[in-house]
Enzyme design. Structure first.
Site, mmCIF file in Angstrom:
data_model
loop_
_atom_site.group_PDB
_atom_site.id
_atom_site.type_symbol
_atom_site.label_atom_id
_atom_site.label_comp_id
_atom_site.label_asym_id
_atom_site.label_seq_id
_atom_site.Cartn_x
_atom_site.Cartn_y
_atom_site.Cartn_z
ATOM 1 N N ARG A 40 -6.813 -2.366 -41.578
ATOM 2 C CA ARG A 40 -8.156 -2.636 -42.380
ATOM 3 C C ARG A 40 -9.335 -1.594 -41.982
ATOM 4 O O ARG A 40 -9.034 -1.023 -40.599
ATOM 5 C CB ARG A 40 -8.825 -4.137 -42.350
ATOM 6 C CG ARG A 40 -9.267 -4.545 -41.168
ATOM 7 C CD ARG A 40 -10.058 -6.032 -41.429
ATOM 8 N NE ARG A 40 -10.530 -6.330 -39.897
ATOM 9 C CZ ARG A 40 -11.077 -7.539 -39.961
ATOM 10 N NH1 ARG A 40 -11.156 -8.345 -40.800
ATOM 11 N NH2 ARG A 40 -11.476 -8.047 -38.908
ATOM 12 N N ASN A 62 -17.011 -6.533 -46.096
ATOM 13 C CA ASN A 62 -16.809 -7.528 -45.062
ATOM 14 C C ASN A 62 -16.997 -6.783 -43.862
ATOM 15 O O ASN A 62 -16.178 -5.964 -43.469
ATOM 16 C CB ASN A 62 -15.217 -8.269 -45.067
ATOM 17 C CG ASN A 62 -15.172 -9.379 -44.193
ATOM 18 O OD1 ASN A 62 -15.844 -10.312 -44.215
ATOM 19 N ND2 ASN A 62 -14.561 -8.726 -42.999
ATOM 20 N N GLU A 63 -18.025 -7.318 -43.010
ATOM 21 C CA GLU A 63 -18.289 -6.735 -41.802
ATOM 22 C C GLU A 63 -18.045 -5.342 -41.524
ATOM 23 O O GLU A 63 -17.406 -4.707 -40.767
ATOM 24 C CB GLU A 63 -17.110 -7.230 -40.579
ATOM 25 C CG GLU A 63 -17.153 -8.866 -40.699
ATOM 26 C CD GLU A 63 -16.156 -9.527 -39.609
ATOM 27 O OE1 GLU A 63 -16.356 -10.560 -38.989
ATOM 28 O OE2 GLU A 63 -15.139 -8.623 -39.367
ATOM 29 N N GLU A 91 -18.939 -16.663 -41.067
ATOM 30 C CA GLU A 91 -17.904 -17.107 -40.392
ATOM 31 C C GLU A 91 -18.123 -17.819 -39.133
ATOM 32 O O GLU A 91 -18.586 -17.260 -38.366
ATOM 33 C CB GLU A 91 -16.973 -16.083 -40.083
ATOM 34 C CG GLU A 91 -16.139 -15.223 -41.481
ATOM 35 C CD GLU A 91 -15.599 -14.143 -40.990
ATOM 36 O OE1 GLU A 91 -14.981 -13.707 -39.761
ATOM 37 O OE2 GLU A 91 -15.203 -13.308 -41.879
ATOM 38 N N TRP A 137 -5.531 -12.197 -32.052
ATOM 39 C CA TRP A 137 -4.719 -11.525 -32.835
ATOM 40 C C TRP A 137 -3.224 -11.600 -32.502
ATOM 41 O O TRP A 137 -3.168 -11.847 -31.000
ATOM 42 C CB TRP A 137 -5.135 -10.005 -33.291
ATOM 43 C CG TRP A 137 -6.316 -9.998 -34.125
ATOM 44 C CD1 TRP A 137 -6.831 -11.058 -34.662
ATOM 45 C CD2 TRP A 137 -6.731 -8.665 -34.556
ATOM 46 N NE1 TRP A 137 -8.057 -10.685 -35.720
ATOM 47 C CE2 TRP A 137 -7.806 -9.328 -35.658
ATOM 48 C CE3 TRP A 137 -6.598 -7.298 -34.568
ATOM 49 C CZ2 TRP A 137 -8.693 -8.323 -36.416
ATOM 50 C CZ3 TRP A 137 -7.314 -6.541 -35.247
ATOM 51 C CH2 TRP A 137 -8.400 -6.700 -36.225
ATOM 52 N N GLU A 168 -3.707 -11.966 -38.306
ATOM 53 C CA GLU A 168 -4.506 -13.064 -37.780
ATOM 54 C C GLU A 168 -3.770 -14.371 -37.780
ATOM 55 O O GLU A 168 -4.323 -15.622 -37.994
ATOM 56 C CB GLU A 168 -5.628 -13.027 -38.636
ATOM 57 C CG GLU A 168 -6.579 -11.818 -38.330
ATOM 58 C CD GLU A 168 -7.990 -12.155 -39.047
ATOM 59 O OE1 GLU A 168 -9.070 -11.344 -38.611
ATOM 60 O OE2 GLU A 168 -8.131 -12.694 -39.918
ATOM 61 N N TYR A 189 -2.547 -16.018 -35.380
ATOM 62 C CA TYR A 189 -3.302 -16.823 -34.296
ATOM 63 C C TYR A 189 -4.728 -17.045 -34.255
ATOM 64 O O TYR A 189 -5.046 -17.446 -33.251
ATOM 65 C CB TYR A 189 -2.846 -16.118 -33.115
ATOM 66 C CG TYR A 189 -1.121 -16.073 -32.887
ATOM 67 C CD1 TYR A 189 -0.353 -17.193 -32.878
ATOM 68 C CD2 TYR A 189 -0.496 -15.069 -32.701
ATOM 69 C CE1 TYR A 189 0.996 -17.109 -32.766
ATOM 70 C CE2 TYR A 189 0.913 -14.841 -32.545
ATOM 71 C CZ TYR A 189 1.599 -16.050 -32.581
ATOM 72 O OH TYR A 189 2.874 -15.741 -32.662
#
Length: 699
Positions: free
Chosen positions: A112, A150-151, A313, A321, A363, A365
């Protein structure tokens, strides 16, 4: 925030990805969210490939169905524009949309944030998907707000594609007007770097010894920030035109982005992503590190942008990760503690990441409230408890503002310049952390205040004490503003390496600390970095000014000071550990009704403690509470009565125990915990490990 969220409560939500789960699970998920006490759900911020599976072919049906179900169960929907993850067809067909490293190697599809904001084609396609989304969902009865992208600048915050080099030249033309002005600002006469044609100008590229022009590097970061802001503005304008009844935000605080300007220009409020376990993974140095408590410093930065904000969040489970970042699970009580850490610092909406842990992808984990088995667990039970507590206390907390009489000053120019300039860059972090840590440990709430061209004297005058650790770059106007603050009765504290650069990053040909010298009552006569063995000159405080004979290190850098003001007094001199023996290291200068303390070194925890004592800075709750260092104190208050029968605004004292052990406190008068309704009478009390209280004291 109250107007933007249309709520008078502190509320909870959760991130949800319907595209990750069989549709047969959705309704049960939304039902259980509501039963758990969640009121908001964030969706769609990674859904571009589903919404536009082929170029120009749009299909919102999956999210139509998901949104309809969420709304049917009474959930408020936050919708994200999906531009952080462009689809494979886009980058394959238009490789010019991809970002590149400084060496020219392009990023590729497969993760991303692999795009560049300055690609005309990417801006065109981004505008189109946002336009179609905004028009399609504008009248949806369940949607209340939008998250842009996003971010922004997460993971990648430098941009060196061909499109970025081209845009940088246009940005420089607008800033400087001519190559002559650019050459002067950048000092290009050095090493024969003079430009004679705009096509010769580039962002940083591979150069020997990794030593590009430092003034270019500073402007480069300003350009990166403006590129993000321009891209975000494009999206915000589209959303506001099509969906004017919805609020607009974005999430995160990441590198090379002036988030204050971003928010002021286009957002209703900023949102933040809070993962306190990072503080336990990468603890600050020294004894007694802050660990997860360090995220209170990040939340103070958020609060400097929006006094009341959203946590988009909130960490809810162990994180990782598949290839990095292994975080343990929050211990029993920590999820609740971190939630109230966010609320204590100004959050009026907390959205947990995520509802259920992904079973695939990078993601899988990064755990959410539920594990893969989808069963209730101790984390969901904690959230259920928090929701119940906020039903009791949320109206009393919502809209209240954080109280502080001390502020640590920061600015983007020095942070960005300090990334490259090692002669001052690391000192700001060291000194800021020492001040924040000691104020925290001594239960003295503080703000972070970012200084820029729009900063006013009224903003500074809210505080009795300002700490500006190492403002290497200082504008003449800022120096005058600080002088007016001190003249009016404020206390200003400044450290070494201050004032010697102008806004271009060029060094002034005047005695250090430049335009701050008259205010500080000193000039710098000599200076040195620490020795190769890591030792630094030490100094002893004046016994007439302090109740101590202790010796302190200059902590990495040392300046000898010449006193230039008749109103200045020397608070500390170098001892015989170096050639600086006997020279002033710490000086206090009176000016008007206030004073400035200048330290020719880098602040440390022990020195900060001595200065706090000298300045008489005390906890605002010292008459109400006696607290151990493991407890954080924050105060949120209302200016006006919020309930019938009140004569004045409510003051709420949050107590947060970051220790895994119980903690003893003393209460000096009666109080009630808004979260549980428990009464505390005068005397000793025990707080459980990871406890969080919101105390209102008897009048």
């Amino acid at each position: 925030m109250e107007k933007a969220l249309h709520s008078r409560d502190v509320l909870l939500g959760v991130c949800y990805y319907p595209e990750h789960w069989p549709e047969t699970m959705w309704e049960d998920d939304f039902r259980r969210m509501k039963e758990l006490g969640l009121e908001y759900v964030r969706m769609a911020e990674f859904g571009w490939a589903l919404m536009e599976p082929e170029e120009g072919v749009f299909d919102f049906s999956l999210f139509d169905r998901a949104f309809a179900l969420a709304h049917r169960h009474g959930l408020n929907i936050i919708i994200g524009t999906p531009t952080a993850t462009p689809p494979a067809w886009l980058t394959h067909r238009y490789p010019e949309t991809l970002n590149a490293q400084a060496n020219g190697i392009s990023y590729e599809h497969g993760s991303r944030r692999h795009y560049t904001y300055n690609s005309p084609k990417f801006r065109e396609l981004s505008a189109r998907i946002v336009q179609r989304m905004a028009e399609h969902f504008a009248e949806h009865p369940g949607i209340v707000g939008w998250q842009l992208d996003n971010e922004f600048n997460c993971e990648v915050f430098e941009f060196y594609s061909a499109a970025d080099h081209t845009a940088f030249r246009e940005w420089l033309k607008a800033k400087y007007g001519s190559l002559a002005a650019l050459n002067e600002a950048w000092g290009t006469v050095f090493w024969s770097q003079t430009y004679t044609d705009w096509e010769q100008v580039h962002l940083t590229r591979n150069v020997p010894s990794d030593s590009p022009n430092p003034h270019l590097k500073l402007d480069e970061k300003r350009f990166f920030s403006d590129s993000v802001i321009s891209y975000a503005q494009m999206q915000a304008d589209i959303v506001r035109a099509a969906a004017p009844r919805h609020w607009v935000t974005t999430n995160g605080l990441f590198g090379h982005l002036d988030t204050h300007k971003l928010t002021n220009d286009m957002l209703d409020f900023i949102s933040y992503d809070s993962y306190p376990m990072f503080g336990r993974m990468f603890p600050d140095g020294g004894e007694n590190p802050l660990l997860d408590r360090r995220f209170s410093m990040s939340l103070s930065n958020v609060r400097s942008i929006s006094p009341n904000f959203c946590i988009m969040e909130q960490q809810s489970g162990p994180g990782g990760w598949v290839n990095r970042i292994e975080q343990p699970s929050p211990k029993p009580g920590q999820l609740r503690l971190w939630t109230y850490q966010s609320i204590a610092h100004g959050a009026d909406l907390v959205v947990y990441f995520r509802w259920r842990t992904a079973t695939f992808g990078t993601e899988m984990y990064w755990h959410g409230l539920h594990n893969w088995d989808n069963r209730p667990n101790r984390r969901t039970r904690e959230v259920e408890r928090i929701a119940e507590e906020l039903r009791r206390a949320g109206q009393a907390i919502a809209g209240s503002r954080y109280e502080a009489e001390v502020a640590i000053l920061r600015d983007y120019d020095n942070e960005w310049d300090g990334e490259f300039d090692k002669w001052h860059g690391g000192y700001e972090w060291t000194s800021t952390l020492s001040w924040f840590k000691r104020l925290q440990r001594r239960h003295i709430p503080n703000d972070m205040l970012f200084v820029n061209e729009q900063t006013t004297l009224d903003q500074l005058n809210r505080y009795q004490t300002l700490i500006y650790p190492h403002p290497t770059i200082i504008r003449e106007e800022t120096a005058k503003l600080l002088e007016a603050y001190v003249q009016g009765g404020g206390t200003l504290i400044i450290g070494c390496r201050s004032g010697y650069k102008d806004e271009t990053g060029r060094c002034r040909m005047t005695p250090m600390p430049g335009p701050l010298a008259p205010l500080c009552g000193v000039t710098v006569e000599d200076f040195t970095r620490e020795e190769p063995d890591g030792s630094s000159p030490s100094f002893t405080l004046s016994s007439q000014a302090f109740d101590t004979f202790a010796t302190f290190t200059s902590n990495g850098f040392a300046e000898t000071l010449a006193v230039t003001s008749p109103d200045a007094i020397v608070l500390g001199r170098y001892d015989n550990s170096s050639y600086m023996f006997g020279e002033p290291a710490l000086v206090e200068n009176s000016s008007g009704e206030g004073r400035t303390i200048y330290f020719g070194g880098v602040f440390s925890d022990p020195l900060v403690d001595q200065l706090i004592d000298r300045l008489g800075i005390t906890s605002p709750a010292s008459d109400l509470l006696e607290l151990p260092e493991c407890i954080e104190l924050t105060v949120r208050s209302h200016d006006k009565p919020i309930f019938e029968g009140q004569d004045s605004g409510l003051r709420i004292h949050f107590l947060l125990n970051y220790s895994g052990q119980s903690a003893s406190i003393k209460v000096r008068c009666g109080a009630t915990d808004l979260l549980t309704g428990k009464r505390y009478v005068k005397g000793a009390a025990e707080l459980d490990p990871y406890a969080a209280l919101a105390l209102v004291f008897d009048e």
